[in-house]
Scaffold this motif. Structure first.
Motif, short mmCIF file in Angstrom:
data_model
loop_
_atom_site.label_atom_id
_atom_site.label_comp_id
_atom_site.label_asym_id
_atom_site.label_seq_id
_atom_site.Cartn_x
_atom_site.Cartn_y
_atom_site.Cartn_z
N CYS A 124 -4.99 6.39 1.43
CA CYS A 124 -4.45 5.14 1.96
C CYS A 124 -5.54 4.07 2.02
O CYS A 124 -5.33 2.92 1.60
CB CYS A 124 -3.86 5.37 3.34
N GLY A 125 -6.72 4.46 2.52
CA GLY A 125 -7.83 3.51 2.58
C GLY A 125 -8.26 3.05 1.20
O GLY A 125 -8.53 1.86 0.98
N LEU A 126 -8.30 3.98 0.24
CA LEU A 126 -8.70 3.63 -1.12
C LEU A 126 -7.68 2.71 -1.77
O LEU A 126 -8.06 1.76 -2.47
CB LEU A 126 -8.89 4.90 -1.95
N VAL A 127 -6.39 2.99 -1.56
CA VAL A 127 -5.35 2.12 -2.12
C VAL A 127 -5.48 0.71 -1.55
O VAL A 127 -5.34 -0.28 -2.26
CB VAL A 127 -3.95 2.70 -1.85
N PHE A 128 -5.74 0.62 -0.24
CA PHE A 128 -5.91 -0.69 0.37
C PHE A 128 -7.08 -1.44 -0.27
O PHE A 128 -6.97 -2.64 -0.55
CB PHE A 128 -6.15 -0.56 1.88
N VAL A 129 -8.17 -0.74 -0.54
CA VAL A 129 -9.33 -1.37 -1.18
C VAL A 129 -8.96 -1.86 -2.58
O VAL A 129 -9.31 -2.98 -2.98
CB VAL A 129 -10.51 -0.38 -1.26
N VAL A 130 -8.23 -1.03 -3.32
CA VAL A 130 -7.80 -1.43 -4.67
C VAL A 130 -6.89 -2.65 -4.61
O VAL A 130 -7.02 -3.58 -5.41
CB VAL A 130 -7.11 -0.25 -5.39
N VAL A 131 -5.94 -2.64 -3.67
CA VAL A 131 -5.04 -3.78 -3.52
C VAL A 131 -5.81 -5.04 -3.18
O VAL A 131 -5.56 -6.12 -3.74
CB VAL A 131 -3.97 -3.48 -2.44
N VAL A 173 0.83 -1.21 0.00
CA VAL A 173 0.00 0.00 0.00
C VAL A 173 0.86 1.26 0.00
O VAL A 173 0.70 2.15 -0.86
CB VAL A 173 -0.95 0.02 1.22
N PHE A 174 1.79 1.37 0.93
CA PHE A 174 2.59 2.60 1.07
C PHE A 174 3.38 2.97 -0.18
O PHE A 174 3.48 4.16 -0.51
CB PHE A 174 3.51 2.50 2.27
N PRO A 175 3.99 2.01 -0.90
CA PRO A 175 4.72 2.41 -2.10
C PRO A 175 3.87 3.15 -3.12
O PRO A 175 4.35 4.10 -3.77
CB PRO A 175 5.24 1.07 -2.65
N PHE A 176 2.62 2.75 -3.29
CA PHE A 176 1.75 3.43 -4.25
C PHE A 176 1.44 4.86 -3.78
O PHE A 176 1.31 5.78 -4.61
CB PHE A 176 0.46 2.64 -4.44
N ILE A 177 1.31 5.06 -2.47
CA ILE A 177 1.09 6.41 -1.94
C ILE A 177 2.32 7.27 -2.21
O ILE A 177 2.21 8.42 -2.64
CB ILE A 177 0.78 6.34 -0.43
N GLY A 222 -4.37 -0.25 11.12
CA GLY A 222 -2.93 -0.31 11.37
C GLY A 222 -2.16 0.63 10.46
O GLY A 222 -1.22 1.31 10.90
N LEU A 223 -2.55 0.69 9.20
CA LEU A 223 -1.89 1.58 8.25
C LEU A 223 -2.08 3.05 8.63
O LEU A 223 -1.14 3.86 8.54
CB LEU A 223 -2.42 1.33 6.83
N LEU A 224 -3.28 3.39 9.06
CA LEU A 224 -3.55 4.78 9.46
C LEU A 224 -2.79 5.15 10.72
O LEU A 224 -2.32 6.29 10.86
CB LEU A 224 -5.06 4.97 9.67
N VAL A 225 -2.65 4.20 11.64
CA VAL A 225 -1.85 4.47 12.85
C VAL A 225 -0.40 4.74 12.47
O VAL A 225 0.24 5.66 12.99
CB VAL A 225 -1.95 3.28 13.83
N LEU A 226 0.13 3.96 11.54
CA LEU A 226 1.51 4.17 11.10
C LEU A 226 1.67 5.53 10.41
O LEU A 226 2.68 6.22 10.61
CB LEU A 226 1.93 3.04 10.14
N LEU A 227 0.69 5.93 9.63
CA LEU A 227 0.73 7.25 8.99
C LEU A 227 0.69 8.36 10.04
O LEU A 227 1.39 9.37 9.92
CB LEU A 227 -0.42 7.41 8.02
N SER A 255 6.87 0.88 -6.42
CA SER A 255 5.53 0.38 -6.73
C SER A 255 5.59 -0.89 -7.57
O SER A 255 4.71 -1.75 -7.48
CB SER A 255 4.73 1.46 -7.47
N GLY A 256 6.65 -1.02 -8.38
CA GLY A 256 6.84 -2.25 -9.13
C GLY A 256 7.07 -3.43 -8.20
O GLY A 256 6.53 -4.53 -8.41
N PHE A 257 7.87 -3.21 -7.14
CA PHE A 257 8.10 -4.27 -6.15
C PHE A 257 6.79 -4.65 -5.46
O PHE A 257 6.51 -5.83 -5.23
CB PHE A 257 9.12 -3.80 -5.11
N ALA A 258 6.00 -3.64 -5.12
CA ALA A 258 4.71 -3.90 -4.47
C ALA A 258 3.79 -4.68 -5.39
O ALA A 258 3.11 -5.63 -4.97
CB ALA A 258 4.06 -2.58 -4.06
N LEU A 259 3.79 -4.31 -6.67
CA LEU A 259 2.93 -4.99 -7.63
C LEU A 259 3.34 -6.45 -7.80
O LEU A 259 2.48 -7.33 -7.99
CB LEU A 259 2.98 -4.26 -8.97
N PHE A 260 4.63 -6.73 -7.71
CA PHE A 260 5.11 -8.10 -7.79
C PHE A 260 4.49 -8.94 -6.68
O PHE A 260 4.03 -10.06 -6.92
CB PHE A 260 6.63 -8.14 -7.68
N GLU A 261 4.47 -8.40 -5.47
CA GLU A 261 3.90 -9.15 -4.34
C GLU A 261 2.40 -9.35 -4.49
O GLU A 261 1.85 -10.34 -4.03
CB GLU A 261 4.21 -8.43 -3.03
#
Length: 269
Positions: free
Chosen positions: A228-235, A121-125, A179-184, A157-163
């Motif tokens: 961040c929430g939207l990216v998580f949904v897309v992922v 998620v974070f790499p795309f952000i 958890g992601l929002l807490v880290l942000l 983002s390429g690395f993230a897409l691989f996973e």
């Protein structure tokens, strides 16, 4: 109840080893690719640190450590460590049919899942914010600057897409959004701590004098949180789609280790 530092092998958290297998390549190759990614990212990070330290025009060693307050750099370190850890787990699974992760405490197993969510998620952000907000051109005249920025703001983002595409991971628990929002939020605190201790704003949109005031800063922060929430949904959707296509439509079950004789868990999508 007696505390058990390691989970018994009979109580697997990830029964068919989705975190250590792929629908496309064998575990040994997946482990090697993850290790290669980790080495590249670590080399990039260390090289950039040394380069900045050895060039006084960039601040020298006095300011070289300031890079550790940049979200870009911290998430890149996260990618480096994730791929290193994932490579170890995948190698152990490929060799023995049992991943090292299987013997970890359940809390650490769940944290590994959250770790996976951060690196997908974070790499795309980072990529979206840098190329959409921070980069204004022209293209970098110095080859080193071009390579550094492409590595940290594009290949991440390429690395993230691989996973997301190659691994067999299932959609992660929705609680990971929290958890992601807490880290942000923790990073936002770090960014303003850097302003107090080092005297500079990490990003221009956090500076009231450049962004247009506290209200605009709040809008940026809120927008990134929503993003961040939207990216998580897309992922989540991409992972579900990969499972649906590879497992349901194409019948491509996971490539398990030779020593693993358990049946493959297929998606219920």
């Amino acid at each position: 109840m007696r505390f058990r530092p390691f989970a018994p092998l009979g109580e697997l958290w990830d029964p068919s080893h989705r975190f250590e297998t792929s629908w496309l390549i064998p575990p040994a190759i997946l482990a090697a690719v993850r290790a290669l990614f980790s080495v590249y990212i670590f080399v990039t990070l260390v090289f950039v640190l040394v380069w900045n330290g050895e060039h006084k025009s960039l601040g020298g060693w006095t300011t070289a450590g300031d890079q550790f307050v940049y979200f870009t750099v911290l998430t890149y370190w996260g990618l480096a460590f994730y791929f290193a850890v994932a490579a170890v787990h995948t190698f152990t699974y490929a060799l023995t049919g049992t991943a090292l992760l299987d013997r970890f405490p359940r809390s650490l197993q769940h944290l590994h899942g959250l770790f996976y969510s951060t690196v997908t998620v974070f790499p795309f952000i980072v990529t979206a914010v840098y190329w959409g907000k921070l980069y204004s051109g022209p293209w970098f005249p110095v080859t080193f600057d071009a390579w550094r920025n492409v590595s940290q703001h594009a290949t991440n983002s390429g690395f993230a897409l691989f996973e997301i595409v190659v691994a067999r991971t299932a959609p992660q628990p929705w609680v990971h959004v929290a958890g992601l929002l807490v880290l942000l939020a923790l990073y936002l605190g770090l960014a303003y701590l850097a302003r107090l201790t080092r005297g500079f704003y990490v990003y221009s949109f956090l500076d009231p004098s450049q962004s247009g005031g506290p209200g605009i800063i709040a809008a940026y922060v809120f927008g990134i949180a929503v993003g961040c929430g939207l990216v998580f949904v897309v992922v989540q959707g991409l992972i579900w789609l990969r499972q649906y296509v590879t497992e349901k439509k194409l019948g491509l079950e996971g490539k398990l280790a030779k020593a693993d004789r358990r049946p493959v868990e297929t998606s219920k999508a």
